[in-house]
Scaffold this active site. Structure first.
Site, PDB file in Angstrom:
ATOM      1  N   GLY A  67      43.838 -15.265-119.001  1.00 54.92           N
ATOM      2  CA  GLY A  67      43.465 -15.906-120.260  1.00 54.92           C
ATOM      3  C   GLY A  67      42.011 -15.697-120.642  1.00 54.92           C
ATOM      4  O   GLY A  67      41.675 -15.648-121.824  1.00 54.92           O
ATOM      5  N   GLY A  95      44.486 -18.760-117.565  1.00 50.37           N
ATOM      6  CA  GLY A  95      45.101 -19.903-118.224  1.00 50.37           C
ATOM      7  C   GLY A  95      45.480 -20.982-117.226  1.00 50.37           C
ATOM      8  O   GLY A  95      45.567 -20.724-116.024  1.00 50.37           O
ATOM      9  N   GLU A 144      48.813 -10.876-112.976  1.00 51.05           N
ATOM     10  CA  GLU A 144      50.016 -11.641-113.309  1.00 51.05           C
ATOM     11  C   GLU A 144      51.281 -11.213-112.562  1.00 51.05           C
ATOM     12  O   GLU A 144      52.172 -12.027-112.333  1.00 51.05           O
ATOM     13  CB  GLU A 144      50.278 -11.584-114.821  1.00 51.05           C
ATOM     14  CG  GLU A 144      49.294 -12.401-115.659  1.00 51.05           C
ATOM     15  CD  GLU A 144      47.978 -11.683-115.924  1.00 51.05           C
ATOM     16  OE1 GLU A 144      47.087 -12.299-116.534  1.00 51.05           O
ATOM     17  OE2 GLU A 144      47.834 -10.509-115.509  1.00 51.05           O
ATOM     18  N   ASP A 162      49.523 -10.479-120.014  1.00 50.05           N
ATOM     19  CA  ASP A 162      49.718 -10.856-121.422  1.00 50.05           C
ATOM     20  C   ASP A 162      48.391 -10.929-122.166  1.00 50.05           C
ATOM     21  O   ASP A 162      47.513 -10.123-121.928  1.00 50.05           O
ATOM     22  CB  ASP A 162      50.540 -12.153-121.518  1.00 50.05           C
ATOM     23  CG  ASP A 162      49.822 -13.370-120.955  1.00 50.05           C
ATOM     24  OD1 ASP A 162      48.930 -13.207-120.092  1.00 50.05           O
ATOM     25  OD2 ASP A 162      50.156 -14.501-121.364  1.00 50.05           O
TER      26      ASP A 162
END
Length: 363
Positions: free
Chosen positions: A142, A94, A165, A173
């Site tokens: 992402g 992301g 992350e 996530d």
């Protein structure tokens, strides 16, 4: 003084025109960041930010989501294929820098990005038509969310997978709490905590990808998929299986982590000390709890949990410090707070999982 009024009037009008023009330019640029095409009876999505390794931003999410919903009910669309442009990456993650900048000034993007990204992840995970992700290149964060929840994920020798992350004060996530604990043994927990990178055929052997095909055969595979007439899941699986059989590259090479899977349980006691010294202690404890909880949750329940965690991270300090150290200043020396695992209280971790009441993610 009427003259002064006219001067001000025309200056304001010019300024408005400039802002409209800039808006149109930004809109035009956003439109080219992801290409949405109908090829025969296939909907084809191309992530088109090759200079940024196809990093996912909110504009791309807002283009993809309505198109996926439209194709899902379109009788003339039988299959959806997603790929990345540029030859280096499917999607490297992301657009985290934009999110941290928003979070620092209280911009709504800090909420909107995660909410809309997770809604997109859920759409892919519940998609009613065959969804094929060609993860030919870097696939992290992402980018994993855009692929792993789909029915078919095709890795190549160029695929580089990771959920890194914890190194930036976040957690794995985009539904990491759902797919990671469902990998064999404790592999998912290992990947979540360490950010360990899987390459090539190992991505398929680990269960992250459903198939492995040599990179040079991907274009031919895509054409064959596009040319299928009203294909069933079994039809698509047969095509993918046939291409996998043609890809003899390193076919007999053992999975790099295979010999470790049985002993990962034994090293967990030492793993923090031995390999995770650089990671955010808060992120490690959140991630451990997230993966344990996700084992018995649906994808939807996991995404609701992860949205709560994302907003807890936006209110903390480690996420901003991690992005500064890894992506902005690149000194690789984050100053975590708390700085040790012992200093991270159980209550501070549990608070991150609390309901946001009316602000919870709605799916």
């Amino acid at each position: 003084n009427f003259h002064t009024f006219l001067v001000i009037h025309y200056r304001l009008r010019s300024l408005c025109r400039l802002q409209i023009l800039q808006g149109q330019m930004m809109s035009s640029q956003a439109g080219t960041e992801v290409l949405l095409e109908k090829v025969g009876n296939a909907g084809v999505i191309t992530l088109n930010r090759p200079k940024a390794l196809n990093a996912l931003n909110v504009n791309m999410i807002r283009l993809m989501y309505p198109q996926l919903k439209k194709w899902e009910t379109d009788k003339e669309t039988d299959i959806v294929i997603i790929k990345g442009a540029g030859g280096k990456a499917f999607c490297a993650g992301g657009d985290i820098r934009a999110v941290t900048e928003a979070g620092m000034v209280g911009d709504p993007l800090a909420k909107d990005f995660f909410r809309e990204e997770y809604i997109l992840n859920n759409t892919i995970g519940t998609y009613q038509k065959p969804y094929v992700a060609l993860i030919d290149g870097i696939t992290m964060g992402g980018g994993v969310g855009l692929s792993v929840h789909g029915r078919f994920r095709v890795a190549t020798e160029k695929t580089l997978f990771a959920m890194p992350e914890t190194a930036i004060g976040l957690f794995p996530d985009v539904g990491g709490g759902y797919f990671l604990p469902r990998l064999q043994g404790q592999l998912g927990l290992f990947l979540a905590l360490t950010g360990f990178r899987l390459k090539g055929r190992d991505v398929q052997k680990a269960g992250v990808a459903s198939h492995f095909v040599e990179s040079q055969k991907i274009a031919a595979l895509e054409k064959e998929l596009v040319d299928l007439k009203a294909p069933s899941i079994e039809d698509i699986a047969r095509v993918l299986d046939s291409y996998q059989k043609k890809s003899s590259l390193d076919a007999e090479k053992p999975f790099v982590l295979e010999k470790h899977i049985d002993v990962i349980d034994n090293i967990l006691y030492n793993i923090f000390v031995l390999t995770l010294a650089k990671m955010s202690p808060m992120s490690l404890k959140i991630t451990f709890k997230q993966i344990q909880a996700g084992r018995t949750m649906t994808l939807q329940e996991v995404l609701v949990m992860e949205y709560r965690l994302s907003q807890a991270c936006m209110k903390g300090s480690d996420f901003y410090e991690g992005v500064r150290a890894v992506l902005v200043d690149k000194d690789q020396s984050p100053k975590w707070n708390p700085s040790t695992l012992e200093e991270v209280s159980d209550k501070s971790v549990e608070d991150c999982f609390l309901s946001l009441e009316e602000h919870d993610l709605k799916l």
